[in-house]
Design a protein around this motif. Sequence first.
Motif, PDB file in Angstrom:
ATOM      1  N   LYS A  25       9.408   0.640 -14.508  1.00  0.00           N
ATOM      2  CA  LYS A  25       9.710   1.157 -13.172  1.00  0.00           C
ATOM      3  C   LYS A  25       9.696   0.014 -12.162  1.00  0.00           C
ATOM      4  O   LYS A  25      10.454  -0.006 -11.201  1.00  0.00           O
ATOM      5  CB  LYS A  25       8.686   2.239 -12.775  1.00  0.00           C
ATOM      6  CG  LYS A  25       8.774   3.479 -13.646  1.00  0.00           C
ATOM      7  CD  LYS A  25       7.827   4.563 -13.204  1.00  0.00           C
ATOM      8  CE  LYS A  25       6.410   4.409 -13.681  1.00  0.00           C
ATOM      9  NZ  LYS A  25       6.218   4.535 -15.130  1.00  0.00           N
ATOM     10  N   THR A  26       8.835  -0.956 -12.435  1.00  0.00           N
ATOM     11  CA  THR A  26       8.718  -2.098 -11.522  1.00  0.00           C
ATOM     12  C   THR A  26      10.041  -2.861 -11.457  1.00  0.00           C
ATOM     13  O   THR A  26      10.549  -3.148 -10.377  1.00  0.00           O
ATOM     14  CB  THR A  26       7.586  -3.037 -12.034  1.00  0.00           C
ATOM     15  OG1 THR A  26       6.530  -2.228 -12.541  1.00  0.00           O
ATOM     16  CG2 THR A  26       7.066  -3.925 -10.935  1.00  0.00           C
ATOM     17  N   LEU A  27      10.588  -3.167 -12.617  1.00  0.00           N
ATOM     18  CA  LEU A  27      11.841  -3.929 -12.643  1.00  0.00           C
ATOM     19  C   LEU A  27      12.974  -3.146 -11.963  1.00  0.00           C
ATOM     20  O   LEU A  27      13.805  -3.728 -11.253  1.00  0.00           O
ATOM     21  CB  LEU A  27      12.202  -4.269 -14.097  1.00  0.00           C
ATOM     22  CG  LEU A  27      13.575  -4.884 -14.338  1.00  0.00           C
ATOM     23  CD1 LEU A  27      13.775  -6.158 -13.527  1.00  0.00           C
ATOM     24  CD2 LEU A  27      13.782  -5.181 -15.833  1.00  0.00           C
ATOM     25  N   CYS A  33       5.770   3.656  -3.294  1.00  0.00           N
ATOM     26  CA  CYS A  33       4.373   3.980  -3.581  1.00  0.00           C
ATOM     27  C   CYS A  33       4.196   4.015  -5.098  1.00  0.00           C
ATOM     28  O   CYS A  33       4.658   4.957  -5.759  1.00  0.00           O
ATOM     29  CB  CYS A  33       4.002   5.335  -2.996  1.00  0.00           C
ATOM     30  SG  CYS A  33       4.247   5.398  -1.222  1.00  0.00           S
ATOM     31  N   ASP A  34       3.551   2.996  -5.632  1.00  0.00           N
ATOM     32  CA  ASP A  34       3.360   2.906  -7.084  1.00  0.00           C
ATOM     33  C   ASP A  34       2.178   3.792  -7.486  1.00  0.00           C
ATOM     34  O   ASP A  34       1.232   3.947  -6.715  1.00  0.00           O
ATOM     35  CB  ASP A  34       3.091   1.447  -7.472  1.00  0.00           C
ATOM     36  CG  ASP A  34       3.185   1.234  -8.966  1.00  0.00           C
ATOM     37  OD1 ASP A  34       3.705   2.127  -9.667  1.00  0.00           O
ATOM     38  OD2 ASP A  34       2.748   0.168  -9.451  1.00  0.00           O
ATOM     39  N   GLU A  35       2.223   4.310  -8.692  1.00  0.00           N
ATOM     40  CA  GLU A  35       1.206   5.276  -9.147  1.00  0.00           C
ATOM     41  C   GLU A  35       1.039   6.320  -8.042  1.00  0.00           C
ATOM     42  O   GLU A  35      -0.075   6.669  -7.647  1.00  0.00           O
ATOM     43  CB  GLU A  35      -0.129   4.586  -9.469  1.00  0.00           C
ATOM     44  CG  GLU A  35      -0.053   3.468 -10.500  1.00  0.00           C
ATOM     45  CD  GLU A  35       0.294   3.944 -11.915  1.00  0.00           C
ATOM     46  OE1 GLU A  35       0.147   5.146 -12.198  1.00  0.00           O
ATOM     47  OE2 GLU A  35       0.759   3.119 -12.724  1.00  0.00           O
ATOM     48  N   GLY A  36       2.169   6.810  -7.557  1.00  0.00           N
ATOM     49  CA  GLY A  36       2.194   7.629  -6.338  1.00  0.00           C
ATOM     50  C   GLY A  36       1.759   9.067  -6.533  1.00  0.00           C
ATOM     51  O   GLY A  36       1.765   9.830  -5.576  1.00  0.00           O
TER      52      GLY A  36
HETATM   53 MG    MG Z   1       3.793   0.669 -13.189  1.00  0.00          MG
END
Ligand code: MG
Length: 817
Positions: free
Chosen positions: A239-241, A337-340
Amino acid sequence: MTSPMAQVHSAPKEITVPKRQEEEEPDSLVKYFSVVWCKASKKKHKKWEGDAVLIVKGKSFTLKDLEGKDIGRGLAYKFKELEKIEEGHRVMIGGKEVEVMGIISPDDFNSGRCFQLGGGSLAISSSSQAAKKCFSNPFKSVCKPSSKENRPNGFQDCKPRHDPHAQNSLVMSRPDNNHQWMFNKSCSPIVDVVIDPYLVYHLRPHQKEGILFLYECVMGMRVNGRCGAILADEMGLGKTLQCISLIWTLQCQGPYGGKPVIKKTLIVTPGSLVNNWRKEFQKWLGSERIKVFPVDQDHKVEEFIKSPFYSVLIISYEMLLRSLDQIKNVKFDLLICDEGHRLKNSAIKTTTALISLSCEKRIILTGTPVQNDLQEFFALIDFVNPGILGSLSSYRKIYEEPIILSRQPSASEEEKELGEKRAAELTCLTGLFILRRTQEVINKYLPPKIENVVFCRPGALQIELYRKLLNSQAVRFCLQGLLGNSPHLICIGALKKLCNHPCLLFNSIKGKECSSTWDENEERSLYEGLVNVFPADYNPLMFTEEESGKLQVLLKLLAVIRELRPTEKVVLVSNYTQTLNILQEVCRRHGYAFTRLDGQTPVSQRQQIVDGFNSKYSSDFIFLLSSKAGGVGLNLIGGSHLILYDIDWNPATDIQAMSRLWRDGQKHPVHIYRLLTTGTIEEKIYQRQISKQDLSGAVVDLTKTSEHIQFSVEELKNLFTLHESSHCVTHDLLDCECTGDKDHTGDSLEKVPISRNCQLGPHHQKSSSLKPLSMSQLKQWKHFSGDHLNLTDPFLERIRENVSFFFQNITNQSTVI
Ligand SMILES: [Mg+2]
Ligand SMILES: Nc1ncnc2c1ncn2[C@@H]1O[C@H](COP(=O)(O)OP(=O)(O)OP(=O)(O)O)[C@@H](O)[C@H]1O
């Protein structure tokens, strides 16, 4: 009975009598109308008070406002009048005057669309359909590509930054007329937005699709005027990429005259991942293309604000709250928002803080399914696309209540149908901006995964102590149902400690002796006489390895890994700090170099520890990890063996740990060993994990802890039983005819469909390798007892002496890495 209103001249006739359920015409056709309404009055020129939906069924009618609330209902005594009702009619019903504006199709009512303001103003933008999947060269470009690739930041002309016609080019959807009308006021030429080929080269197919999806969402191309998205791909899908690719693209390009869409991006993430984000930016884009600013003790938000240099601010949720005032002063164009999933509660400070930021383009990243609780679902949806589902109260009336009602065993056919349609509509609407792919899309790029459940024989001291604990007064009280102060939790805790190592139990007993709270009855009665079972000179610091069945297996396992795979590394997980201390001491005794990450590890050091371990130059053999403390989101691909030393009630904790290793970038086959002490509470917890799955389809949700578990006395009886003569109680329960003397795999035809208990129902749900295992799936695993003659696995061969039973499953056996 006649209503007083019936006398009013000029006003239509009141045709209401009090409702009498039994008079309803069972077979009558249901009709739906959109109406406007006002309180009955003599005035000629009506002042309508609002829109509503009128439902007519035989003689009965219901009037609902657009929030779905009933504002009138009853039975019409003049059945004929209701029957004749059509567009333009005015009728008096329930003390209200209504004018029929139009007819609503049953489909529009059932789906709930008629309640949306403007009768469906949430229209899907046509561009999302027209331009779906146009990865390469979808249009003849109006503007020819720029001859110079990689122009300096901010340079604008009407040429695409990268060649949209090049082979493998990844071109974003073009805005449709509607979009241009709304966002291209200056009539700039349309320019293709093309993902940097440098990135495209590395992207997996699902990631390309994900970037296109995110682009369409944040550009407002999927749902008119809404710019939010939820990327809920399972753990490890990158998801980051996908986000980095989006940021880089929007920061340099745009569909209108090539003008960049965004200037500044805010990424909010758990503290332990701030540095991981920085590293991922560096990994995929190097340090020159984009300047990111991770906030930590030495790098404060002020610095970011003052400098024109940085375009991306990466900050932890905690730090965000502390620096909110400053952050509010910056104009961010994109918020990630990561791990949102933590925003699923709209009442918590973090959510309100983030809502207060004016940024419209919002993305939630989460590896956790988001549809399992309709209230939490609303909060997440409302965060990314505020107001899209109306107010919370209308959402409840239109979606939540009918959906939940339809799932009750007592639901009528009609209720079932309505609930299903509403669920389908909700899925359809929100599906426009929620994307979830399961691990299967990436499996083919991953090396094999060999999962083992290892049932370790308990040591003699463990058995003796276990029996004594089960005979204690505290346990007897629990079995009589005397659970006032939750004594069963203390008993469970003691048994679990004992399974890890008797010295942990010894420490607890001694700790209680010295503490002032020793008068706590339950605990005293649990430990009574236990000290005498230990040798008189027992010193917990000098614990021996033979005292714990699992520890013996662990040591043999470490030795064989070291011997057969000298360059490979091990991640060793426990949920308890005290157990990690023991494991650390064992590493020290045997000269195994180790590193450790637990709840006490400062956030600022975590990434460094992870990087150190992953580096091929690191001499660490073992990574001691407290999975609960900080496993989420970490990449531990430096390790290829994972040993789960103890078991948690929540399968999500273990699944989290497993997916730290078996993810993109892993070079070696991954071996996973779950150690359980045969016949003890550990087996019971494991069985509970897996047997409940068939029924409840529990999903991976890390927020559920053991305190949420309710036990019946029956269940406690089962928990507090030691099965001394069984090789594997779990296998006994499987109804499998084999005796464990040869490799046995259960009936493979009996592939069970995987279902999730999702309030939105089964649609949309794909099977997932990250879902907890079920009993019936376990039966399909290869299984054999420790006495089995020919163990083909050299690692298992080495530990068999202390093992009563094995289960093994291999995924991707054919992958060549
Ligand atoms: Mg992640
Ligand atoms: N296309 C790719 N090629 C190679 N490695 C990749 C690719 N995409 C992602 N990765 C790597 O895979 C790992 C997992 O990616 P990432 O951390 O973004 O997963 P995630 O979806 O955020 O998972 P989680 O939900 O666990 O946080 C990272 O090390 C990342 O660099």
